[in-house]
Design an enzyme around this catalytic site. Structure first.
Site, PDB file in Angstrom:
ATOM      1  CG  ASP A  55      -1.797   1.175   1.343  1.00 42.88           C
ATOM      2  OD1 ASP A  55      -2.290   1.640   0.302  1.00 42.88           O
ATOM      3  OD2 ASP A  55      -2.002   1.662   2.468  1.00 42.88           O
ATOM      4  CG  ASP A 114      -1.324   8.030   2.817  1.00 43.65           C
ATOM      5  OD1 ASP A 114      -0.255   8.360   3.354  1.00 43.65           O
ATOM      6  OD2 ASP A 114      -2.276   8.800   2.682  1.00 43.65           O
ATOM      7  N   GLY A 149      -7.511   3.866   3.373  1.00 44.02           N
ATOM      8  CA  GLY A 149      -7.489   2.690   2.514  1.00 44.02           C
ATOM      9  C   GLY A 149      -8.652   2.554   1.564  1.00 44.02           C
ATOM     10  CB  ILE A 150     -12.039   3.520   1.396  1.00 46.30           C
ATOM     11  CG1 ILE A 150     -12.188   4.873   2.108  1.00 46.30           C
ATOM     12  CG2 ILE A 150     -12.158   2.377   2.392  1.00 46.30           C
ATOM     13  CD1 ILE A 150     -13.536   5.064   2.761  1.00 46.30           C
ATOM     14  CG  ASN A 189      -3.241  12.408  -6.673  1.00 47.23           C
ATOM     15  OD1 ASN A 189      -3.281  13.058  -7.710  1.00 47.23           O
ATOM     16  ND2 ASN A 189      -4.215  12.462  -5.770  1.00 47.23           N
TER      17      ASN A 189
END
Length: 219
Positions: free
Chosen positions: A9, A11, A46-47, A120
């Site tokens: 992942d 962030d 996470g969404i 992004n």
């Protein structure tokens, strides 16, 4: 089975821009008369952007007040605020231990992928000077389902050309851990309070190649 891929992942694992997302969402929410705090922001981790907006509108009791075009405009403006704030992002924003882990994975010839719902993500990786380490980045714009659906992790595995059963996924959000587990990958969680992670580490400083290698051999 040999470990063939590690999928990250973005962030909270590679860098931390959660506060920038929060500031942007907080401004948008305030403009439409909704107050959100840091605790509520945890539910947005996470969404996708659209799902985050839906939860904010639901939280404020205004889910029926905006049509699809108005929602799209709110999400667009939030992204403008967020992208503007990314100008402060530098190589120093890489979380501790991550750059050395990526270098070690490359030395071990293990494919590295990104499974971030952020549109992004390529811009962020470039700002952090990490793009060279990633063999494949799943394109969030092509996804139908947000985490905890495993779609993005399965897309990353497909992009790397490796089966999910030969991969480790690394996440800091509950929705992400659930998505990894649903994909058939092995799950590594970063931070406290994550249920279901097969390996839970307190921070990225503990996320080293020897630790991942030992974890893989023991599962």
């Amino acid at each position: 089975m040999k470990l063939q891929g590690v999928i990250f992942d973005l962030d909270g694992v590679i860098t931390d821009t959660a506060h920038l997302h929060f500031q942007a969402w907080q401004q948008i929410a305030a403009e439409i008369g909704i107050s959100i705090d840091a605790q509520f922001n945890e539910s947005l981790k996470g969404i996708s952007r659209d799902e985050s907006l839906r939860r904010i509108l639901q939280h404020g009791g205004k889910e029926g007040d905006f049509n699809s075009q108005e929602r799209a405009q709110l999400a667009y403006r939030k992204n403008l605020l967020y992208v503007h704030s990314l100008r402060e992002l530098t190589v120093n924003a890489v979380l501790p231990g991550i750059r050395s882990l990526l270098a070690d994975l490359r030395a071990q010839q293990i494919s590295v992928g990104l499974a971030s719902v952020s549109l992004n993500a390529p811009t962020i990786l470039a700002a952090l000077e990490l793009r060279e380490f990633f063999t494949f980045c799943a394109d969030a714009s092509q996804l139908k389902n947000s985490k905890p659906d495993p779609e993005i992790f399965l897309a990353a595995c497909a992009g790397l050309g490796v089966p999910p059963q030969a991969c480790i996924g690394i996440e800091d959000a509950q929705a992400g851990i659930d998505a990894i587990n649903a994909s058939g990958m092995r799950s590594v969680g970063i931070g406290a309070g994550l249920t279901g992670a097969q390996l839970l580490l307190p921070s990225t400083e503990s996320l080293t190649w020897p630790r991942l290698s030992a974890f893989w051999q023991n599962v």
